[in-house]
Scaffold this motif. Structure first.
Motif, PDB file in Angstrom:
ATOM      1  N   LEU A  33       0.819  -1.213   0.000  1.00  0.00           N
ATOM      2  CA  LEU A  33       0.000   0.000   0.000  1.00  0.00           C
ATOM      3  C   LEU A  33       0.856   1.267   0.000  1.00  0.00           C
ATOM      4  O   LEU A  33       0.584   2.208  -0.746  1.00  0.00           O
ATOM      5  CB  LEU A  33      -0.944  -0.003   1.192  1.00  0.00           C
ATOM      6  CG  LEU A  33      -2.083  -1.024   1.133  1.00  0.00           C
ATOM      7  CD1 LEU A  33      -2.840  -1.050   2.455  1.00  0.00           C
ATOM      8  CD2 LEU A  33      -3.016  -0.720  -0.025  1.00  0.00           C
ATOM      9  N   LEU A  34       1.876   1.296   0.843  1.00  0.00           N
ATOM     10  CA  LEU A  34       2.748   2.470   0.877  1.00  0.00           C
ATOM     11  C   LEU A  34       3.503   2.648  -0.446  1.00  0.00           C
ATOM     12  O   LEU A  34       3.648   3.761  -0.942  1.00  0.00           O
ATOM     13  CB  LEU A  34       3.741   2.351   2.036  1.00  0.00           C
ATOM     14  CG  LEU A  34       3.173   2.506   3.434  1.00  0.00           C
ATOM     15  CD1 LEU A  34       4.248   2.226   4.483  1.00  0.00           C
ATOM     16  CD2 LEU A  34       2.580   3.884   3.636  1.00  0.00           C
ATOM     17  N   GLY A  35       3.972   1.555  -0.994  1.00  0.00           N
ATOM     18  CA  GLY A  35       4.669   1.620  -2.274  1.00  0.00           C
ATOM     19  C   GLY A  35       3.756   2.080  -3.395  1.00  0.00           C
ATOM     20  O   GLY A  35       4.169   2.831  -4.280  1.00  0.00           O
ATOM     21  N   ALA A  36       2.500   1.655  -3.359  1.00  0.00           N
ATOM     22  CA  ALA A  36       1.540   2.066  -4.383  1.00  0.00           C
ATOM     23  C   ALA A  36       1.284   3.566  -4.320  1.00  0.00           C
ATOM     24  O   ALA A  36       1.105   4.215  -5.359  1.00  0.00           O
ATOM     25  CB  ALA A  36       0.230   1.299  -4.205  1.00  0.00           C
ATOM     26  N   GLU A  37       1.283   4.127  -3.124  1.00  0.00           N
ATOM     27  CA  GLU A  37       1.124   5.575  -2.979  1.00  0.00           C
ATOM     28  C   GLU A  37       2.254   6.321  -3.678  1.00  0.00           C
ATOM     29  O   GLU A  37       2.041   7.344  -4.307  1.00  0.00           O
ATOM     30  CB  GLU A  37       1.098   5.965  -1.500  1.00  0.00           C
ATOM     31  CG  GLU A  37      -0.135   5.527  -0.761  1.00  0.00           C
ATOM     32  CD  GLU A  37      -1.354   6.325  -1.154  1.00  0.00           C
ATOM     33  OE1 GLU A  37      -1.232   7.528  -1.447  1.00  0.00           O
ATOM     34  OE2 GLU A  37      -2.444   5.734  -1.173  1.00  0.00           O
ATOM     35  N   VAL A  38       3.460   5.810  -3.571  1.00  0.00           N
ATOM     36  CA  VAL A  38       4.623   6.452  -4.175  1.00  0.00           C
ATOM     37  C   VAL A  38       4.675   6.160  -5.673  1.00  0.00           C
ATOM     38  O   VAL A  38       5.118   6.992  -6.460  1.00  0.00           O
ATOM     39  CB  VAL A  38       5.914   5.984  -3.469  1.00  0.00           C
ATOM     40  CG1 VAL A  38       7.138   6.533  -4.149  1.00  0.00           C
ATOM     41  CG2 VAL A  38       5.890   6.418  -2.026  1.00  0.00           C
ATOM     42  N   VAL A  44       8.919   3.432 -12.886  1.00  0.00           N
ATOM     43  CA  VAL A  44       8.998   2.097 -12.293  1.00  0.00           C
ATOM     44  C   VAL A  44      10.273   1.957 -11.464  1.00  0.00           C
ATOM     45  O   VAL A  44      10.264   1.331 -10.404  1.00  0.00           O
ATOM     46  CB  VAL A  44       8.926   1.022 -13.405  1.00  0.00           C
ATOM     47  CG1 VAL A  44       9.169  -0.360 -12.829  1.00  0.00           C
ATOM     48  CG2 VAL A  44       7.588   1.079 -14.106  1.00  0.00           C
ATOM     49  N   ALA A  45      11.362   2.565 -11.908  1.00  0.00           N
ATOM     50  CA  ALA A  45      12.631   2.471 -11.174  1.00  0.00           C
ATOM     51  C   ALA A  45      12.504   3.126  -9.792  1.00  0.00           C
ATOM     52  O   ALA A  45      12.988   2.582  -8.789  1.00  0.00           O
ATOM     53  CB  ALA A  45      13.758   3.123 -11.966  1.00  0.00           C
ATOM     54  N   VAL A  46      11.861   4.278  -9.732  1.00  0.00           N
ATOM     55  CA  VAL A  46      11.671   4.951  -8.444  1.00  0.00           C
ATOM     56  C   VAL A  46      10.779   4.097  -7.541  1.00  0.00           C
ATOM     57  O   VAL A  46      11.063   3.916  -6.354  1.00  0.00           O
ATOM     58  CB  VAL A  46      11.070   6.360  -8.641  1.00  0.00           C
ATOM     59  CG1 VAL A  46      10.653   6.966  -7.309  1.00  0.00           C
ATOM     60  CG2 VAL A  46      12.057   7.271  -9.350  1.00  0.00           C
TER      61      VAL A  46
END
Length: 160
Positions: A33-38, A44-46
């Protein structure tokens, strides 16, 4: 196979306070979930870098949290980084979840030595036989509080 040092110990009780699988599963969900926010609005690399950082931080936290050991060996209680000679123990009482909650919350003494984990609902109350620089008692979480309390209060038979 254990080392000579481990074999020479008089170990009466040993427990590792591993983090349960449910915490690991929940951490994967939180990282996703946190990664999806970012991920929204970035390359994709970030996003991959952010996922990796989250995974390392959360995984490292859970590993550190779960590597704590509780051991009664060589006439000493080792609870995490702390040690207490068994001769200093006045009483050891296995607590049920309600008693543990009370002694770790509203009835807790701020000067007490606590080794608790939120995923372990039981603990052992260890009353000290003498003054310990202001520490009134120890409260140590355990999956097997009855066994830990028995190991703390049993004394080996005299040799001879």
């Amino acid at each position: 196979m254990g080392s000579n040092r481990e074999q020479a110990r008089d170990t009466r009780y040993h427990e590792r306070l591993w983090v349960p699988v449910a915490y690991w599963v929940l951490s994967v969900v939180v990282i996703a979930l946190l990664g999806a926010e970012v991920f929204v609005g970035f390359s994709v690399a970030v996003a991959a870098g952010v996922y990796a950082v989250f995974a390392v931080v959360v995984g490292g936290f859970l590993l550190a949290w779960g590597r704590v050991r509780v051991e009664v060996a060589d006439e000493v209680l080792r609870a995490g980084p702390d040690e207490l000679p068994l001769t200093r123990i006045g009483e050891a009482i296995a607590l049920d979840p309600a008693q543990t909650k009370a002694l770790s919350g509203p009835r807790a003494d701020p000067a007490a030595r606590l080794l608790l984990r939120p995923y372990l609902k039981q603990a052992v109350y260890i009353g000290l036989a003498g003054p310990d620089a202001g520490v009134p008692y120890w409260l140590v979480a355990s999956r097997h509080p009855d066994e830990l309390a028995a190991a703390l209060t049993s004394r080996p038979a005299p040799v001879g």
